[in-house]
Design a protein around this motif. Structure first.
Motif, PDB file in Angstrom:
ATOM      1  N   ASP A  76       0.860  -1.197   0.000  1.00 61.17           N
ATOM      2  CA  ASP A  76       0.000   0.000   0.000  1.00 61.17           C
ATOM      3  C   ASP A  76       0.892   1.242   0.000  1.00 61.17           C
ATOM      4  OD1 ASP A  76      -1.675   2.142   0.605  1.00 61.17           O
ATOM      5  OD2 ASP A  76      -2.856   1.024   2.082  1.00 61.17           O
ATOM      6  N   ALA A  77       0.994   1.908  -1.133  1.00 62.95           N
ATOM      7  CA  ALA A  77       1.886   3.067  -1.253  1.00 62.95           C
ATOM      8  C   ALA A  77       1.502   4.177  -0.285  1.00 62.95           C
ATOM      9  CB  ALA A  77       1.874   3.592  -2.688  1.00 62.95           C
ATOM     10  N   ASP A  78       0.208   4.406  -0.096  1.00 60.52           N
ATOM     11  CA  ASP A  78      -0.228   5.466   0.816  1.00 60.52           C
ATOM     12  C   ASP A  78       0.174   5.144   2.257  1.00 60.52           C
ATOM     13  OD1 ASP A  78      -1.346   6.902  -1.276  1.00 60.52           O
ATOM     14  OD2 ASP A  78      -3.360   6.067  -0.977  1.00 60.52           O
ATOM     15  N   THR A 132       6.781  -7.906  -2.761  1.00 56.55           N
ATOM     16  CA  THR A 132       8.218  -8.106  -2.957  1.00 56.55           C
ATOM     17  C   THR A 132       8.830  -7.084  -3.905  1.00 56.55           C
ATOM     18  OG1 THR A 132       7.833 -10.465  -2.606  1.00 56.55           O
ATOM     19  CG2 THR A 132       9.961  -9.843  -3.517  1.00 56.55           C
ATOM     20  N   TYR A 133       8.114  -6.710  -4.956  1.00 64.00           N
ATOM     21  CA  TYR A 133       8.629  -5.705  -5.896  1.00 64.00           C
ATOM     22  C   TYR A 133       8.102  -4.310  -5.580  1.00 64.00           C
ATOM     23  CZ  TYR A 133       9.100  -2.884 -10.112  1.00 64.00           C
ATOM     24  OH  TYR A 133       9.364  -1.860 -10.985  1.00 64.00           O
ATOM     25  N   LEU A 134       6.783  -4.119  -5.661  1.00 59.09           N
ATOM     26  CA  LEU A 134       6.256  -2.766  -5.445  1.00 59.09           C
ATOM     27  C   LEU A 134       6.494  -2.288  -4.023  1.00 59.09           C
ATOM     28  CD1 LEU A 134       2.938  -2.746  -7.507  1.00 59.09           C
ATOM     29  CD2 LEU A 134       5.159  -1.742  -8.076  1.00 59.09           C
ATOM     30  N   GLY A 135       6.619  -3.207  -3.069  1.00 63.61           N
ATOM     31  CA  GLY A 135       6.967  -2.788  -1.714  1.00 63.61           C
ATOM     32  C   GLY A 135       8.298  -2.058  -1.683  1.00 63.61           C
ATOM     33  N   GLN A 136       9.269  -2.545  -2.458  1.00 71.40           N
ATOM     34  CA  GLN A 136      10.567  -1.859  -2.530  1.00 71.40           C
ATOM     35  C   GLN A 136      10.446  -0.544  -3.289  1.00 71.40           C
ATOM     36  OE1 GLN A 136      14.218  -3.683  -2.560  1.00 71.40           O
ATOM     37  NE2 GLN A 136      13.535  -5.768  -2.193  1.00 71.40           N
ATOM     38  N   VAL A 137       9.624  -0.517  -4.324  1.00 73.21           N
ATOM     39  CA  VAL A 137       9.395   0.731  -5.056  1.00 73.21           C
ATOM     40  C   VAL A 137       8.758   1.764  -4.136  1.00 73.21           C
ATOM     41  CG1 VAL A 137       8.116   1.804  -6.950  1.00 73.21           C
ATOM     42  CG2 VAL A 137       9.214  -0.422  -7.289  1.00 73.21           C
ATOM     43  N   HIS A 138       7.729   1.360  -3.412  1.00 76.81           N
ATOM     44  CA  HIS A 138       7.043   2.301  -2.517  1.00 76.81           C
ATOM     45  C   HIS A 138       7.991   2.824  -1.434  1.00 76.81           C
ATOM     46  CE1 HIS A 138       3.114  -0.028  -3.581  1.00 76.81           C
ATOM     47  NE2 HIS A 138       3.465   0.808  -4.539  1.00 76.81           N
ATOM     48  N   GLY A 139       8.778   1.939  -0.847  1.00 76.11           N
ATOM     49  CA  GLY A 139       9.722   2.380   0.177  1.00 76.11           C
ATOM     50  C   GLY A 139      10.766   3.319  -0.387  1.00 76.11           C
ATOM     51  N   THR A 140      11.280   2.980  -1.549  1.00 71.02           N
ATOM     52  CA  THR A 140      12.303   3.820  -2.179  1.00 71.02           C
ATOM     53  C   THR A 140      11.749   5.200  -2.514  1.00 71.02           C
ATOM     54  OG1 THR A 140      13.444   1.900  -3.096  1.00 71.02           O
ATOM     55  CG2 THR A 140      13.854   4.011  -4.160  1.00 71.02           C
ATOM     56  N   MET A 141      10.544   5.248  -3.049  1.00 73.82           N
ATOM     57  CA  MET A 141       9.943   6.544  -3.409  1.00 73.82           C
ATOM     58  C   MET A 141       9.711   7.418  -2.183  1.00 73.82           C
ATOM     59  SD  MET A 141       7.286   5.347  -6.410  1.00 73.82           S
ATOM     60  CE  MET A 141       6.768   7.021  -6.817  1.00 73.82           C
ATOM     61  N   ARG A 155      -0.466 -10.271  -5.527  1.00 73.02           N
ATOM     62  CA  ARG A 155      -0.119  -9.961  -4.148  1.00 73.02           C
ATOM     63  C   ARG A 155       1.380 -10.132  -3.891  1.00 73.02           C
ATOM     64  NH1 ARG A 155      -0.729  -6.956   0.287  1.00 73.02           N
ATOM     65  NH2 ARG A 155       0.199  -8.035   2.049  1.00 73.02           N
ATOM     66  N   GLY A 156       1.962 -11.246  -4.340  1.00 72.83           N
ATOM     67  CA  GLY A 156       3.388 -11.465  -4.134  1.00 72.83           C
ATOM     68  C   GLY A 156       4.234 -10.403  -4.812  1.00 72.83           C
ATOM     69  N   THR A 157       3.819  -9.991  -5.993  1.00 75.15           N
ATOM     70  CA  THR A 157       4.562  -8.951  -6.722  1.00 75.15           C
ATOM     71  C   THR A 157       4.425  -7.600  -6.036  1.00 75.15           C
ATOM     72  OG1 THR A 157       4.190 -10.149  -8.791  1.00 75.15           O
ATOM     73  CG2 THR A 157       4.848  -7.847  -8.970  1.00 75.15           C
ATOM     74  N   LYS A 158       3.249  -7.312  -5.537  1.00 76.45           N
ATOM     75  CA  LYS A 158       3.060  -6.035  -4.836  1.00 76.45           C
ATOM     76  C   LYS A 158       3.940  -5.940  -3.592  1.00 76.45           C
ATOM     77  CE  LYS A 158      -1.569  -4.418  -6.080  1.00 76.45           C
ATOM     78  NZ  LYS A 158      -2.945  -4.137  -5.578  1.00 76.45           N
ATOM     79  N   TRP A 177      17.189   3.927   4.488  1.00 77.59           N
ATOM     80  CA  TRP A 177      15.946   3.169   4.301  1.00 77.59           C
ATOM     81  C   TRP A 177      16.328   1.819   3.714  1.00 77.59           C
ATOM     82  CZ3 TRP A 177      10.670   5.169   4.679  1.00 77.59           C
ATOM     83  CH2 TRP A 177       9.705   4.208   4.349  1.00 77.59           C
ATOM     84  N   VAL A 178      15.903   0.736   4.370  1.00 77.60           N
ATOM     85  CA  VAL A 178      16.238  -0.619   3.934  1.00 77.60           C
ATOM     86  C   VAL A 178      14.957  -1.361   3.553  1.00 77.60           C
ATOM     87  CG1 VAL A 178      17.370  -2.782   4.537  1.00 77.60           C
ATOM     88  CG2 VAL A 178      18.199  -0.627   5.527  1.00 77.60           C
ATOM     89  N   ASN A 179      14.864  -1.801   2.312  1.00 74.61           N
ATOM     90  CA  ASN A 179      13.696  -2.526   1.813  1.00 74.61           C
ATOM     91  C   ASN A 179      13.938  -4.028   1.883  1.00 74.61           C
ATOM     92  OD1 ASN A 179      11.867  -0.358   0.866  1.00 74.61           O
ATOM     93  ND2 ASN A 179      13.559   0.136  -0.510  1.00 74.61           N
TER      94      ASN A 179
END
Length: 331
Positions: free
Chosen positions: A63-65, A111-120, A106-109, A84-86
């Motif tokens: 969840d990006a928000d 493992t992948y988008l979770g790192q994108v959201h944290g990085t952003m 769900r797995g992609t969100k 920040w460590v993803n």
């Protein structure tokens, strides 16, 4: 006010070991994970053991928000984010033919988008200060996929592509922000007890197995040294390089050995937990059930930490060999 680190997936496994490592070095810690009881307990342990400030925030990194809200709260309560460590990840043990679209999503969100959201979230704040470090945690499986883990492997490949693209953008914008990636080997973490498993047998990491503290030390090293990338464990190096040389051969080898290598002979309980969509409650920590089979150090990581000395010694050794060869020729 001390330095502040944020670690996602901090409730257990590598994330739990990583917050311990940073706390040991005096960092104030923000722990992000879904299970609120687990991260609150971990935060209390860190404060009691190391005297640091620790803040646990229940966060689903998919969840990006929610990630953005957590970052804002961290800066209000702990101060500017320095690192920040993803780490957060999710996987399913099953062949593609037995997976659903929802499981892939769900797995992609996570493992992948979770790192994108944290990085952003981290990057938006670090850009304004022109400083900070972002550590993305990858895997040997982000270079060489294995059967039964297509969701995880695909996501880790995506993390690598995203990280490389962003790194060039940071260089282009001449930002004093360090982006690094730590690629990990098989680790003794609880994921093999709580990852969704459709194979009927308990899952296991492929030997050699490393303790999560090895990964934690590598993450801290990457966060505090200007390394583009850190490969942890010789199996990681071997998998990456071997796949560049003979990918077809490895395809056939994994077709024969990739299934049984990831499964034990123990039957999976009918009510075995699965944490893909909901967190699994319980007193989980950094370690899984493979302590007796796990290594506590990594030679490859040692040479990475001391690479200047390593290459100097290697140079001296090669010079000595060349000298002996020249002497023999002159005799």
């Amino acid at each position: 006010m001390g330095k502040v680190v944020v670690v996602t997936g901090a409730g257990a496994g590598v994330g739990r070991a990583a917050v311990e490592e940073f706390a040991r070095h005096g960092y104030d810690i923000a722990l992000l994970s879904r299970d609120v009881a687990r991260i609150e307990r971990a935060a209390a342990d860190l404060q009691a053991s190391y005297g640091v400030h620790a803040l646990g925030i229940s966060t689903d990194v998919a969840d990006a928000d929610a990630v953005e809200a957590a970052a804002s709260r961290i800066e209000r309560e702990l101060g500017p984010i320095d690192v920040w460590v993803n780490v957060a990840m999710a996987t399913v043990f099953a062949p593609v033919s037995r997976l659903t679209a929802n499981e892939f999503e769900r797995g992609t969100k996570v493992t992948y988008l979770g790192q994108v959201h944290g990085t952003m979230a981290a990057l938006a704040r670090m850009r304004t200060r022109d400083r900070g470090t972002i550590v993305n945690v990858g895997s040997a499986l982000g270079y060489r996929s294995v059967p039964l883990q297509s969701i995880y492997c695909g996501a880790k490949f995506a993390v690598r592509g995203f990280t490389d693209a962003l790194r060039s953008e940071i260089i282009h914008d001449r930002l004093n922000i360090h982006l690094t990636m730590v690629d990990l080997p098989a680790l003794n973490t609880p994921q093999f007890d709580w990852a969704l498993n459709k194979m009927g047998k308990k899952a296991q990491p492929v030997a050699p197995i490393y303790e999560p503290e090895v990964a934690a030390r590598a993450i801290f090293f990457a966060a505090t040294h200007r390394r583009r990338q850190v490969w942890v464990g010789f199996p990681t190096v071997k998998a990456i390089l071997a796949n560049r040389i003979a990918p077809g051969l490895i395809d056939r080898y994994l077709a024969r050995a990739g299934y049984e290598g990831q499964l034990t002979d123990e039957p999976l309980e009918p009510d075995a937990p699965g944490n893909l969509f909901e967190p699994v409650a319980g007193d989980y920590g950094a370690h899984g059930r493979f302590d007796s089979r796990s290594r506590k150090g990594s030679w490859e990581m040692f040479t990475n930490r001391h690479r200047n000395a390593f290459w100097a010694l290697a140079g001296i050794g090669l010079a000595g060999v060349a000298l002996l060869v020249n002497k023999k020729k002159s005799v």
